[in-house]
Design an enzyme around this catalytic site. Structure first.
Site, PDB file in Angstrom:
ATOM      1  N   ASP A   1      -7.987  -5.266   0.081  1.00  0.00           N
ATOM      2  CA  ASP A   1      -8.546  -6.087  -0.990  1.00  0.00           C
ATOM      3  C   ASP A   1      -8.194  -7.556  -0.883  1.00  0.00           C
ATOM      4  OD1 ASP A   1      -9.955  -4.158  -2.362  1.00  0.00           O
ATOM      5  OD2 ASP A   1      -8.128  -3.383  -3.277  1.00  0.00           O
TER       6      ASP A   1
ATOM      7  N   HIS B   1       0.853  -1.196   0.000  1.00  0.00           N
ATOM      8  CA  HIS B   1       0.000   0.000   0.000  1.00  0.00           C
ATOM      9  C   HIS B   1       0.879   1.233   0.000  1.00  0.00           C
ATOM     10  CE1 HIS B   1      -3.123   2.833   1.194  1.00  0.00           C
ATOM     11  NE2 HIS B   1      -3.971   1.928   0.737  1.00  0.00           N
TER      12      HIS B   1
HETATM   13  N1  ACO Z   1       4.195  -7.662  -4.804  1.00  0.00           N
HETATM   14  C1  ACO Z   1       5.542  -7.658  -4.950  1.00  0.00           C
HETATM   15  N2  ACO Z   1       6.324  -6.571  -4.785  1.00  0.00           N
HETATM   16  C2  ACO Z   1       5.711  -5.419  -4.461  1.00  0.00           C
HETATM   17  C3  ACO Z   1       4.326  -5.332  -4.287  1.00  0.00           C
HETATM   18  C4  ACO Z   1       3.552  -6.509  -4.456  1.00  0.00           C
HETATM   19  N3  ACO Z   1       2.217  -6.475  -4.304  1.00  0.00           N
HETATM   20  N4  ACO Z   1       3.971  -4.054  -3.966  1.00  0.00           N
HETATM   21  C5  ACO Z   1       5.128  -3.358  -3.947  1.00  0.00           C
HETATM   22  N5  ACO Z   1       6.183  -4.183  -4.240  1.00  0.00           N
HETATM   23  C6  ACO Z   1       7.604  -3.822  -4.235  1.00  0.00           C
HETATM   24  C7  ACO Z   1       7.974  -2.989  -5.445  1.00  0.00           C
HETATM   25  O1  ACO Z   1       8.390  -3.802  -6.538  1.00  0.00           O
HETATM   26  C8  ACO Z   1       9.079  -2.127  -4.895  1.00  0.00           C
HETATM   27  O2  ACO Z   1      10.237  -2.907  -4.808  1.00  0.00           O
HETATM   28  P1  ACO Z   1      11.709  -2.214  -5.000  1.00  0.00           P
HETATM   29  O3  ACO Z   1      11.833  -1.257  -3.836  1.00  0.00           O
HETATM   30  O4  ACO Z   1      12.648  -3.360  -4.948  1.00  0.00           O
HETATM   31  O5  ACO Z   1      11.677  -1.537  -6.334  1.00  0.00           O
HETATM   32  C9  ACO Z   1       8.625  -1.834  -3.465  1.00  0.00           C
HETATM   33  O6  ACO Z   1       7.803  -2.968  -3.098  1.00  0.00           O
HETATM   34  C10 ACO Z   1       7.813  -0.549  -3.313  1.00  0.00           C
HETATM   35  O7  ACO Z   1       6.735  -0.586  -4.236  1.00  0.00           O
HETATM   36  P2  ACO Z   1       6.124   0.674  -4.982  1.00  0.00           P
HETATM   37  O8  ACO Z   1       5.489   0.233  -6.253  1.00  0.00           O
HETATM   38  O9  ACO Z   1       7.163   1.745  -5.074  1.00  0.00           O
HETATM   39  O10 ACO Z   1       5.034   1.122  -3.953  1.00  0.00           O
HETATM   40  P3  ACO Z   1       3.839   2.100  -4.268  1.00  0.00           P
HETATM   41  O11 ACO Z   1       3.518   2.784  -2.993  1.00  0.00           O
HETATM   42  O12 ACO Z   1       4.129   2.940  -5.452  1.00  0.00           O
HETATM   43  O13 ACO Z   1       2.658   1.093  -4.688  1.00  0.00           O
HETATM   44  C11 ACO Z   1       0.800  -0.351  -4.627  1.00  0.00           C
HETATM   45  C12 ACO Z   1       1.651   0.692  -3.868  1.00  0.00           C
HETATM   46  C13 ACO Z   1       0.406   0.190  -6.003  1.00  0.00           C
HETATM   47  C14 ACO Z   1      -0.467  -0.629  -3.840  1.00  0.00           C
HETATM   48  C15 ACO Z   1       1.661  -1.644  -4.776  1.00  0.00           C
HETATM   49  O14 ACO Z   1       2.008  -2.137  -3.509  1.00  0.00           O
HETATM   50  C16 ACO Z   1       0.943  -2.712  -5.597  1.00  0.00           C
HETATM   51  O15 ACO Z   1       1.032  -2.711  -6.835  1.00  0.00           O
HETATM   52  N6  ACO Z   1       0.213  -3.663  -4.905  1.00  0.00           N
HETATM   53  C17 ACO Z   1      -0.555  -4.664  -5.605  1.00  0.00           C
HETATM   54  C18 ACO Z   1      -1.874  -4.089  -6.089  1.00  0.00           C
HETATM   55  C19 ACO Z   1      -2.849  -3.833  -4.951  1.00  0.00           C
HETATM   56  O16 ACO Z   1      -3.063  -4.664  -4.088  1.00  0.00           O
HETATM   57  N7  ACO Z   1      -3.488  -2.657  -4.989  1.00  0.00           N
HETATM   58  C20 ACO Z   1      -4.499  -2.260  -4.008  1.00  0.00           C
HETATM   59  C21 ACO Z   1      -4.024  -1.146  -3.151  1.00  0.00           C
HETATM   60  S1  ACO Z   1      -5.219  -0.803  -1.891  1.00  0.00           S
HETATM   61  C22 ACO Z   1      -6.423   0.050  -2.691  1.00  0.00           C
HETATM   62  O17 ACO Z   1      -6.241   0.747  -3.637  1.00  0.00           O
HETATM   63  C23 ACO Z   1      -7.748  -0.133  -2.178  1.00  0.00           C
END
Ligand code: ACO
Length: 429
Positions: A367, A310
Protein backbone atom coordinates in the site's frame (compact mmCIF):
# COMPACT_ATOMS: atom_id res chain seq x y z
CA UNK A 1 12.18 -21.22 0.47
CA UNK A 2 11.16 -23.38 3.45
CA UNK A 3 11.81 -27.10 3.20
CA UNK A 4 9.63 -30.03 4.22
CA UNK A 5 10.31 -31.07 7.84
CA UNK A 6 12.37 -34.15 8.57
CA UNK A 7 9.89 -35.24 11.26
CA UNK A 8 6.25 -36.22 10.86
CA UNK A 9 5.05 -35.98 14.45
CA UNK A 10 5.73 -34.08 17.67
CA UNK A 11 5.13 -35.15 21.24
CA UNK A 12 3.56 -32.73 23.68
CA UNK A 13 4.20 -33.62 27.30
CA UNK A 14 2.60 -32.09 30.40
CA UNK A 15 2.64 -33.57 33.90
CA UNK A 16 2.19 -37.32 33.48
CA UNK A 17 0.42 -37.09 30.10
CA UNK A 18 1.87 -36.99 26.65
CA UNK A 19 0.19 -36.79 23.31
CA UNK A 20 1.65 -37.49 19.88
CA UNK A 21 0.52 -34.99 17.28
CA UNK A 22 1.00 -35.52 13.55
CA UNK A 23 2.85 -32.90 11.52
CA UNK A 24 1.45 -31.98 8.14
CA UNK A 25 3.44 -30.36 5.36
CA UNK A 26 2.37 -28.76 2.13
CA UNK A 27 4.40 -28.54 -1.07
CA UNK A 28 6.13 -25.39 0.28
CA UNK A 29 6.12 -23.56 3.57
CA UNK A 30 6.23 -24.20 7.29
CA UNK A 31 5.15 -27.58 8.61
CA UNK A 32 1.99 -27.50 10.74
CA UNK A 33 1.29 -29.47 13.90
CA UNK A 34 -2.17 -30.96 13.58
CA UNK A 35 -3.76 -30.22 16.96
CA UNK A 36 -7.19 -31.67 16.08
CA UNK A 37 -7.08 -34.30 18.82
CA UNK A 38 -5.53 -32.09 21.50
CA UNK A 39 -8.79 -31.11 23.29
CA UNK A 40 -10.01 -34.70 23.44
CA UNK A 41 -6.73 -36.12 24.69
CA UNK A 42 -5.58 -33.32 27.04
CA UNK A 43 -8.64 -31.12 27.66
CA UNK A 44 -6.61 -28.14 26.40
CA UNK A 45 -7.24 -25.74 23.53
CA UNK A 46 -4.50 -23.64 21.94
CA UNK A 47 -4.22 -19.86 22.35
CA UNK A 48 -3.16 -17.82 19.33
CA UNK A 49 -4.60 -14.29 19.22
CA UNK A 50 -4.71 -13.03 15.64
CA UNK A 51 -4.05 -16.60 14.41
CA UNK A 52 -0.41 -15.71 13.72
CA UNK A 53 0.70 -19.34 14.16
CA UNK A 54 -2.38 -21.14 12.93
CA UNK A 55 -3.20 -22.61 9.51
CA UNK A 56 -6.98 -22.49 9.14
CA UNK A 57 -7.23 -24.58 5.97
CA UNK A 58 -5.32 -26.29 3.17
CA UNK A 59 -5.11 -24.17 0.04
CA UNK A 60 -3.46 -24.56 -3.36
CA UNK A 61 -4.01 -20.96 -4.49
CA UNK A 62 -1.32 -18.63 -3.18
CA UNK A 63 2.01 -19.12 -1.45
CA UNK A 64 3.96 -16.48 0.46
CA UNK A 65 7.44 -16.78 1.91
CA UNK A 66 7.55 -13.71 4.13
CA UNK A 67 11.24 -14.07 5.03
CA UNK A 68 12.39 -14.31 1.44
CA UNK A 69 9.81 -11.85 0.03
CA UNK A 70 8.28 -14.45 -2.31
CA UNK A 71 4.70 -14.43 -3.60
CA UNK A 72 3.37 -17.14 -5.94
CA UNK A 73 -0.11 -17.40 -7.45
CA UNK A 74 -0.73 -21.06 -8.31
CA UNK A 75 3.05 -21.46 -8.38
CA UNK A 76 3.79 -18.52 -10.69
CA UNK A 77 6.05 -15.77 -9.24
CA UNK A 78 4.22 -12.44 -8.94
CA UNK A 79 7.04 -10.70 -10.85
CA UNK A 80 6.41 -12.91 -13.92
CA UNK A 81 2.65 -12.44 -13.78
CA UNK A 82 3.11 -8.67 -13.38
CA UNK A 83 5.37 -8.58 -16.45
CA UNK A 84 3.53 -11.02 -18.73
CA UNK A 85 -0.11 -11.49 -17.71
CA UNK A 86 -3.22 -9.37 -17.27
CA UNK A 87 -5.74 -9.16 -14.46
CA UNK A 88 -8.46 -11.22 -16.09
CA UNK A 89 -6.02 -14.01 -16.94
CA UNK A 90 -4.79 -13.91 -13.33
CA UNK A 91 -8.40 -14.13 -12.11
CA UNK A 92 -8.86 -17.25 -14.29
CA UNK A 93 -5.60 -18.69 -12.96
CA UNK A 94 -6.63 -18.13 -9.33
CA UNK A 95 -10.08 -19.63 -9.90
CA UNK A 96 -9.11 -22.60 -12.03
CA UNK A 97 -5.56 -23.46 -10.99
CA UNK A 98 -3.81 -23.19 -14.38
CA UNK A 99 -3.26 -20.52 -16.99
CA UNK A 100 -6.01 -20.59 -19.62
CA UNK A 101 -5.49 -21.67 -23.20
CA UNK A 102 -6.44 -19.07 -25.81
CA UNK A 103 -9.91 -20.61 -26.12
CA UNK A 104 -10.44 -20.89 -22.36
CA UNK A 105 -9.45 -17.26 -21.90
CA UNK A 106 -11.78 -16.08 -24.69
CA UNK A 107 -14.67 -17.96 -23.14
CA UNK A 108 -13.91 -16.65 -19.61
CA UNK A 109 -13.57 -13.08 -20.89
CA UNK A 110 -16.85 -13.41 -22.75
CA UNK A 111 -18.59 -14.76 -19.60
CA UNK A 112 -17.26 -11.89 -17.50
CA UNK A 113 -18.07 -9.31 -20.17
CA UNK A 114 -21.66 -10.51 -20.48
CA UNK A 115 -22.31 -10.14 -16.76
CA UNK A 116 -21.10 -6.59 -16.25
CA UNK A 117 -24.55 -4.96 -16.12
CA UNK A 118 -26.34 -4.31 -12.85
CA UNK A 119 -30.03 -4.98 -12.38
CA UNK A 120 -31.86 -1.65 -12.91
CA UNK A 121 -33.29 -1.90 -9.37
CA UNK A 122 -29.77 -1.33 -8.06
CA UNK A 123 -30.15 2.30 -9.14
CA UNK A 124 -32.95 3.03 -6.71
CA UNK A 125 -31.08 1.15 -3.99
CA UNK A 126 -27.99 3.27 -4.65
CA UNK A 127 -30.12 6.41 -4.62
CA UNK A 128 -30.97 5.71 -0.97
CA UNK A 129 -27.42 6.38 0.17
CA UNK A 130 -26.45 9.89 1.28
CA UNK A 131 -24.47 11.59 -1.48
CA UNK A 132 -21.45 11.87 0.82
CA UNK A 133 -21.50 8.24 2.04
CA UNK A 134 -18.09 6.53 2.00
CA UNK A 135 -17.92 4.35 -1.16
CA UNK A 136 -16.82 1.36 0.94
CA UNK A 137 -20.05 1.68 2.96
CA UNK A 138 -22.02 1.67 -0.29
CA UNK A 139 -20.02 -1.23 -1.71
CA UNK A 140 -20.63 -3.43 1.35
CA UNK A 141 -24.36 -2.72 1.17
CA UNK A 142 -24.67 -3.15 -2.59
CA UNK A 143 -22.77 -6.44 -2.61
CA UNK A 144 -24.78 -7.78 0.32
CA UNK A 145 -27.92 -7.06 -1.68
CA UNK A 146 -26.75 -9.08 -4.70
CA UNK A 147 -28.09 -12.35 -3.30
CA UNK A 148 -31.58 -10.84 -3.46
CA UNK A 149 -31.19 -10.45 -7.23
CA UNK A 150 -29.77 -13.93 -7.90
CA UNK A 151 -31.57 -16.03 -5.30
CA UNK A 152 -32.73 -18.51 -7.96
CA UNK A 153 -29.16 -19.48 -8.80
CA UNK A 154 -27.79 -20.08 -5.33
CA UNK A 155 -27.72 -23.85 -5.20
CA UNK A 156 -24.29 -24.28 -3.64
CA UNK A 157 -24.28 -28.00 -4.51
CA UNK A 158 -24.27 -27.14 -8.22
CA UNK A 159 -20.68 -26.46 -9.44
CA UNK A 160 -21.94 -24.45 -12.43
CA UNK A 161 -24.05 -22.16 -10.23
CA UNK A 162 -21.04 -21.69 -7.96
CA UNK A 163 -18.81 -20.83 -10.95
CA UNK A 164 -21.37 -18.39 -12.33
CA UNK A 165 -21.68 -16.62 -8.97
CA UNK A 166 -17.89 -16.17 -9.00
CA UNK A 167 -17.96 -14.83 -12.58
CA UNK A 168 -20.85 -12.47 -11.72
CA UNK A 169 -18.90 -11.04 -8.81
CA UNK A 170 -15.74 -10.48 -10.87
CA UNK A 171 -17.87 -8.89 -13.61
CA UNK A 172 -20.14 -6.68 -11.51
CA UNK A 173 -17.92 -5.40 -8.70
CA UNK A 174 -16.26 -2.79 -11.01
CA UNK A 175 -19.69 -1.65 -12.28
CA UNK A 176 -20.99 -1.29 -8.73
CA UNK A 177 -17.77 0.38 -7.55
CA UNK A 178 -17.93 2.99 -10.33
CA UNK A 179 -21.64 3.54 -9.64
CA UNK A 180 -20.86 4.22 -5.96
CA UNK A 181 -18.27 6.80 -6.98
CA UNK A 182 -20.57 8.55 -9.46
CA UNK A 183 -23.37 8.64 -6.90
CA UNK A 184 -21.02 10.34 -4.46
CA UNK A 185 -20.21 13.12 -6.94
CA UNK A 186 -23.68 13.43 -8.43
CA UNK A 187 -22.82 12.20 -11.92
CA UNK A 188 -25.24 10.09 -13.98
CA UNK A 189 -24.42 6.38 -13.89
CA UNK A 190 -22.47 5.02 -16.86
CA UNK A 191 -23.36 1.61 -18.25
CA UNK A 192 -20.45 -0.77 -18.94
CA UNK A 193 -19.15 -0.60 -22.50
CA UNK A 194 -18.58 -4.21 -23.41
CA UNK A 195 -16.41 -3.40 -26.43
CA UNK A 196 -13.68 -2.42 -23.97
CA UNK A 197 -11.39 -4.64 -21.94
CA UNK A 198 -11.92 -5.13 -18.19
CA UNK A 199 -9.74 -2.33 -16.81
CA UNK A 200 -10.47 0.15 -19.61
CA UNK A 201 -14.17 -0.51 -19.16
CA UNK A 202 -13.88 0.30 -15.47
CA UNK A 203 -11.99 3.55 -16.15
CA UNK A 204 -14.71 4.59 -18.60
CA UNK A 205 -17.43 3.80 -16.07
CA UNK A 206 -15.56 5.95 -13.55
CA UNK A 207 -14.66 8.96 -15.65
CA UNK A 208 -16.66 9.15 -18.90
CA UNK A 209 -19.24 11.94 -18.93
CA UNK A 210 -22.21 12.20 -21.32
CA UNK A 211 -20.89 15.58 -22.48
CA UNK A 212 -17.84 14.23 -24.25
CA UNK A 213 -15.48 11.34 -24.98
CA UNK A 214 -12.86 10.22 -22.51
CA UNK A 215 -9.27 10.28 -23.64
CA UNK A 216 -7.07 7.98 -21.62
CA UNK A 217 -3.34 7.51 -21.92
CA UNK A 218 -2.51 3.79 -22.28
CA UNK A 219 -0.34 3.96 -19.15
CA UNK A 220 -3.50 4.47 -17.04
CA UNK A 221 -5.03 1.11 -17.94
CA UNK A 222 -1.61 -0.58 -17.79
CA UNK A 223 -0.94 0.73 -14.28
CA UNK A 224 -4.39 -0.18 -13.00
CA UNK A 225 -4.19 -3.65 -14.52
CA UNK A 226 -0.84 -4.12 -12.75
CA UNK A 227 -2.25 -2.95 -9.41
CA UNK A 228 -5.19 -5.33 -9.83
CA UNK A 229 -2.81 -8.26 -10.51
CA UNK A 230 -0.73 -7.43 -7.42
CA UNK A 231 -3.79 -7.12 -5.18
CA UNK A 232 -5.67 -10.12 -6.58
CA UNK A 233 -4.85 -12.56 -3.79
CA UNK A 234 -2.72 -12.94 -0.68
CA UNK A 235 -3.64 -16.29 0.87
CA UNK A 236 -5.37 -16.25 4.28
CA UNK A 237 -5.28 -12.50 5.03
CA UNK A 238 -7.97 -10.95 7.25
CA UNK A 239 -10.55 -10.34 4.51
CA UNK A 240 -10.02 -13.71 2.78
CA UNK A 241 -10.25 -15.48 6.14
CA UNK A 242 -13.48 -13.55 6.72
CA UNK A 243 -14.84 -14.75 3.37
CA UNK A 244 -13.93 -18.32 4.34
CA UNK A 245 -15.37 -18.02 7.85
CA UNK A 246 -18.69 -16.76 6.48
CA UNK A 247 -18.48 -19.34 3.68
CA UNK A 248 -17.98 -22.11 6.25
CA UNK A 249 -21.55 -21.55 7.45
CA UNK A 250 -22.96 -22.26 3.97
CA UNK A 251 -23.82 -18.57 3.41
CA UNK A 252 -24.16 -17.47 -0.21
CA UNK A 253 -21.08 -16.10 -2.05
CA UNK A 254 -22.45 -12.53 -2.27
CA UNK A 255 -22.82 -12.39 1.52
CA UNK A 256 -19.32 -13.87 1.89
CA UNK A 257 -17.73 -11.30 -0.42
CA UNK A 258 -19.66 -8.42 1.22
CA UNK A 259 -18.20 -9.59 4.55
CA UNK A 260 -14.74 -9.66 2.93
CA UNK A 261 -15.20 -6.05 1.77
CA UNK A 262 -16.13 -5.03 5.33
CA UNK A 263 -12.98 -6.69 6.69
CA UNK A 264 -10.85 -5.05 4.01
CA UNK A 265 -12.07 -1.61 5.01
CA UNK A 266 -10.03 -1.39 8.23
CA UNK A 267 -6.88 0.77 8.21
CA UNK A 268 -4.75 -2.18 9.38
CA UNK A 269 -5.72 -4.00 6.15
CA UNK A 270 -6.98 -2.55 2.84
CA UNK A 271 -7.78 0.83 4.35
CA UNK A 272 -4.03 1.40 4.67
CA UNK A 273 -3.69 2.77 1.10
CA UNK A 274 -6.09 5.59 1.96
CA UNK A 275 -4.32 6.10 5.30
CA UNK A 276 -0.90 6.30 3.55
CA UNK A 277 -1.97 9.21 1.40
CA UNK A 278 -3.53 11.04 4.34
CA UNK A 279 -0.28 10.49 6.27
CA UNK A 280 1.90 11.74 3.38
CA UNK A 281 -0.33 14.82 3.04
CA UNK A 282 -0.02 15.48 6.78
CA UNK A 283 3.78 15.16 6.63
CA UNK A 284 3.53 17.56 3.72
CA UNK A 285 7.21 18.16 3.07
CA UNK A 286 10.39 16.07 3.00
CA UNK A 287 11.81 18.22 5.81
CA UNK A 288 9.17 16.81 8.24
CA UNK A 289 10.00 13.16 7.44
CA UNK A 290 12.37 12.58 10.36
CA UNK A 291 9.86 13.84 12.91
CA UNK A 292 7.23 11.46 11.43
CA UNK A 293 9.67 8.55 11.78
CA UNK A 294 10.40 9.59 15.39
CA UNK A 295 6.68 9.81 16.15
CA UNK A 296 6.10 6.32 14.72
CA UNK A 297 8.79 4.96 17.07
CA UNK A 298 7.15 6.55 20.09
CA UNK A 299 4.58 4.03 21.39
CA UNK A 300 2.85 6.79 23.37
CA UNK A 301 1.99 8.65 20.16
CA UNK A 302 -0.33 5.90 18.89
CA UNK A 303 0.99 6.73 15.40
CA UNK A 304 2.32 4.11 12.99
CA UNK A 305 3.87 4.60 9.59
CA UNK A 306 1.03 3.60 7.32
CA UNK A 307 2.13 1.35 4.46
CA UNK A 308 4.93 -0.08 6.62
CA UNK A 309 5.10 -3.53 8.19
CA UNK A 310 3.27 -6.72 7.43
CA UNK A 311 2.11 -9.73 9.42
CA UNK A 312 3.81 -12.14 7.01
CA UNK A 313 6.55 -10.22 5.14
CA UNK A 314 9.62 -9.68 7.25
CA UNK A 315 11.43 -8.55 4.13
CA UNK A 316 10.50 -6.28 1.21
CA UNK A 317 6.94 -6.94 0.10
CA UNK A 318 7.63 -8.10 -3.50
CA UNK A 319 4.52 -6.21 -4.64
CA UNK A 320 5.87 -2.94 -3.19
CA UNK A 321 9.01 -3.23 -5.35
CA UNK A 322 6.95 -3.61 -8.55
CA UNK A 323 4.57 -0.79 -7.60
CA UNK A 324 7.43 1.55 -6.74
CA UNK A 325 8.79 1.17 -10.30
CA UNK A 326 5.35 1.63 -11.87
CA UNK A 327 4.78 4.71 -9.73
CA UNK A 328 7.76 6.49 -11.31
CA UNK A 329 6.67 5.38 -14.81
CA UNK A 330 3.07 6.59 -14.36
CA UNK A 331 4.02 9.98 -12.99
CA UNK A 332 6.56 10.48 -15.78
CA UNK A 333 4.19 9.42 -18.59
CA UNK A 334 1.27 11.40 -17.25
CA UNK A 335 3.51 14.39 -16.61
CA UNK A 336 2.41 14.54 -12.96
CA UNK A 337 4.75 16.24 -10.53
CA UNK A 338 3.47 15.02 -7.18
CA UNK A 339 5.36 16.24 -4.09
CA UNK A 340 3.87 13.22 -2.24
CA UNK A 341 6.27 10.98 -4.18
CA UNK A 342 9.25 12.90 -2.86
CA UNK A 343 7.88 12.67 0.70
CA UNK A 344 7.25 8.91 0.24
CA UNK A 345 10.78 8.25 -1.06
CA UNK A 346 12.39 10.22 1.77
CA UNK A 347 10.20 8.44 4.31
CA UNK A 348 11.09 5.02 2.93
CA UNK A 349 14.78 5.94 2.95
CA UNK A 350 14.66 7.26 6.54
CA UNK A 351 12.73 4.27 7.90
CA UNK A 352 14.87 1.67 6.14
CA UNK A 353 18.02 2.93 7.82
CA UNK A 354 16.45 3.42 11.23
CA UNK A 355 17.28 0.77 13.85
CA UNK A 356 13.68 0.60 15.12
CA UNK A 357 12.39 -0.43 11.68
CA UNK A 358 15.42 -2.59 10.84
CA UNK A 359 15.19 -4.62 14.06
CA UNK A 360 11.45 -5.19 13.67
CA UNK A 361 11.86 -5.99 9.96
CA UNK A 362 9.36 -3.33 8.96
CA UNK A 363 9.50 -2.70 5.21
CA UNK A 364 7.16 -0.82 2.85
CA UNK A 365 4.15 -2.96 1.99
CA UNK A 366 1.92 -3.08 -1.10
CA UNK A 367 0.00 0.00 0.00
CA UNK A 368 2.93 2.36 0.39
CA UNK A 369 3.11 3.48 -3.25
CA UNK A 370 -0.25 2.35 -4.68
CA UNK A 371 -2.09 5.44 -3.44
CA UNK A 372 0.27 7.75 -5.33
CA UNK A 373 -0.53 5.89 -8.56
CA UNK A 374 -4.28 5.99 -7.88
CA UNK A 375 -4.04 9.72 -7.20
CA UNK A 376 -2.16 10.29 -10.48
CA UNK A 377 -4.93 8.40 -12.32
CA UNK A 378 -7.50 10.78 -10.84
CA UNK A 379 -8.98 8.26 -8.44
CA UNK A 380 -10.09 10.00 -5.24
CA UNK A 381 -8.67 8.87 -1.90
CA UNK A 382 -12.00 7.48 -0.61
CA UNK A 383 -12.01 5.08 -3.58
CA UNK A 384 -8.57 3.54 -2.88
CA UNK A 385 -9.85 0.67 -0.76
CA UNK A 386 -12.65 0.11 -3.25
CA UNK A 387 -9.97 -0.39 -5.93
CA UNK A 388 -8.34 -2.97 -3.70
CA UNK A 389 -11.73 -4.69 -3.29
CA UNK A 390 -12.23 -4.93 -7.07
CA UNK A 391 -8.92 -6.76 -7.44
CA UNK A 392 -9.27 -8.91 -4.32
CA UNK A 393 -12.69 -10.15 -5.48
CA UNK A 394 -10.77 -12.53 -7.78
CA UNK A 395 -8.98 -14.00 -4.75
CA UNK A 396 -12.06 -14.09 -2.53
CA UNK A 397 -14.17 -16.02 -5.03
CA UNK A 398 -11.29 -18.43 -5.71
CA UNK A 399 -10.95 -19.19 -2.01
CA UNK A 400 -14.71 -19.53 -1.66
CA UNK A 401 -14.79 -21.98 -4.61
CA UNK A 402 -11.90 -23.98 -3.17
CA UNK A 403 -13.58 -24.14 0.23
CA UNK A 404 -16.83 -25.44 -1.30
CA UNK A 405 -14.92 -28.47 -2.61
CA UNK A 406 -12.74 -29.07 0.44
CA UNK A 407 -13.70 -32.38 2.09
CA UNK A 408 -12.05 -31.23 5.35
CA UNK A 409 -13.93 -27.90 5.52
CA UNK A 410 -15.97 -27.43 8.72
CA UNK A 411 -17.83 -24.49 10.16
CA UNK A 412 -15.27 -22.04 11.58
CA UNK A 413 -15.68 -21.87 15.34
CA UNK A 414 -12.65 -20.71 17.39
CA UNK A 415 -12.50 -21.21 21.15
CA UNK A 416 -11.54 -18.70 23.86
CA UNK A 417 -9.86 -18.26 27.21
CA UNK A 418 -12.75 -17.05 29.34
CA UNK A 419 -11.71 -14.23 31.70
CA UNK A 420 -15.13 -13.14 32.99
CA UNK A 421 -16.89 -13.87 36.26
CA UNK A 422 -17.36 -17.42 37.44
CA UNK A 423 -21.07 -18.35 37.79
CA UNK A 424 -22.83 -16.07 40.30
CA UNK A 425 -26.40 -15.65 41.53
CA UNK A 426 -28.64 -12.88 40.20
CA UNK A 427 -29.03 -10.04 42.68
CA UNK A 428 -30.05 -6.43 41.93
CA UNK A 429 -27.18 -4.03 42.75
N1 ACO B 1 4.96 1.80 12.31
C1 ACO B 1 5.61 1.74 13.50
N2 ACO B 1 5.77 0.61 14.22
C2 ACO B 1 5.23 -0.52 13.72
C3 ACO B 1 4.54 -0.54 12.50
C4 ACO B 1 4.42 0.67 11.77
N3 ACO B 1 3.77 0.70 10.60
N4 ACO B 1 4.10 -1.81 12.23
C5 ACO B 1 4.51 -2.55 13.28
N5 ACO B 1 5.19 -1.78 14.18
C6 ACO B 1 5.86 -2.24 15.40
C7 ACO B 1 4.87 -2.56 16.50
O1 ACO B 1 4.60 -1.42 17.31
C8 ACO B 1 5.57 -3.66 17.24
O2 ACO B 1 6.58 -3.09 18.02
P1 ACO B 1 7.01 -3.78 19.44
O3 ACO B 1 7.58 -5.12 19.05
O4 ACO B 1 8.01 -2.83 20.00
O5 ACO B 1 5.76 -3.86 20.25
C9 ACO B 1 6.26 -4.45 16.13
O6 ACO B 1 6.49 -3.49 15.07
C10 ACO B 1 5.43 -5.61 15.58
O7 ACO B 1 4.16 -5.12 15.19
P2 ACO B 1 2.80 -5.92 15.30
O8 ACO B 1 1.67 -4.96 15.40
O9 ACO B 1 2.91 -6.96 16.37
O10 ACO B 1 2.77 -6.64 13.91
P3 ACO B 1 1.50 -7.30 13.25
O11 ACO B 1 2.00 -8.40 12.40
O12 ACO B 1 0.48 -7.63 14.27
O13 ACO B 1 0.90 -6.11 12.36
C11 ACO B 1 0.44 -4.64 10.57
C12 ACO B 1 1.09 -5.97 11.02
C13 ACO B 1 -1.00 -4.56 11.09
C14 ACO B 1 0.41 -4.59 9.05
C15 ACO B 1 1.30 -3.48 11.16
O14 ACO B 1 2.61 -3.56 10.67
C16 ACO B 1 0.69 -2.11 10.85
O15 ACO B 1 -0.17 -1.63 11.60
N6 ACO B 1 1.15 -1.45 9.72
C17 ACO B 1 0.57 -0.19 9.32
C18 ACO B 1 -0.74 -0.41 8.59
C19 ACO B 1 -0.55 -1.00 7.20
O16 ACO B 1 0.28 -0.57 6.42
N7 ACO B 1 -1.38 -2.01 6.89
C20 ACO B 1 -1.37 -2.67 5.58
C21 ACO B 1 -0.89 -4.07 5.67
S1 ACO B 1 -0.77 -4.77 4.05
C22 ACO B 1 -2.35 -5.13 3.64
O17 ACO B 1 -3.21 -5.41 4.42
C23 ACO B 1 -2.65 -5.04 2.24
Amino acid sequence: MSQKPSFDQVTLAAADKSVVLPVQAGTLGNPCIDIGRLPKETGCFTYDPGFGATASCKSAITYIDGDEGVLLYRGYPIEQLAAKSNFLEVAYLLMHGDLPTKGEFASFESDVTHHTMMHEAFKSFLGGFRHDAHPMAMLVGMLGSMASFYHNTLDLDDPEQRRMAAVRLIAKVPTIAAACYRHSIGWPLRYPRNNLEYVDRFLHMMFEVPAGPLELKPVAARALDLLFILHADHEQNASTSTVRLVGSTGANPYACVAAGVAALWGPAHGGANEAVLKMLAEIGDAKHVQSAVDKAKDKESGFRLMGFGHRVYKNFDPRAKIIREMCHEVLAELGVNDPMLEVAMRLEEAALKDDYFVQRKLYPNVDFYSGIIYKALGIPTEMFTVMFAIARTAGWVSHWLEQQEDPEARIGRPRQIYTGHAARDYAKP
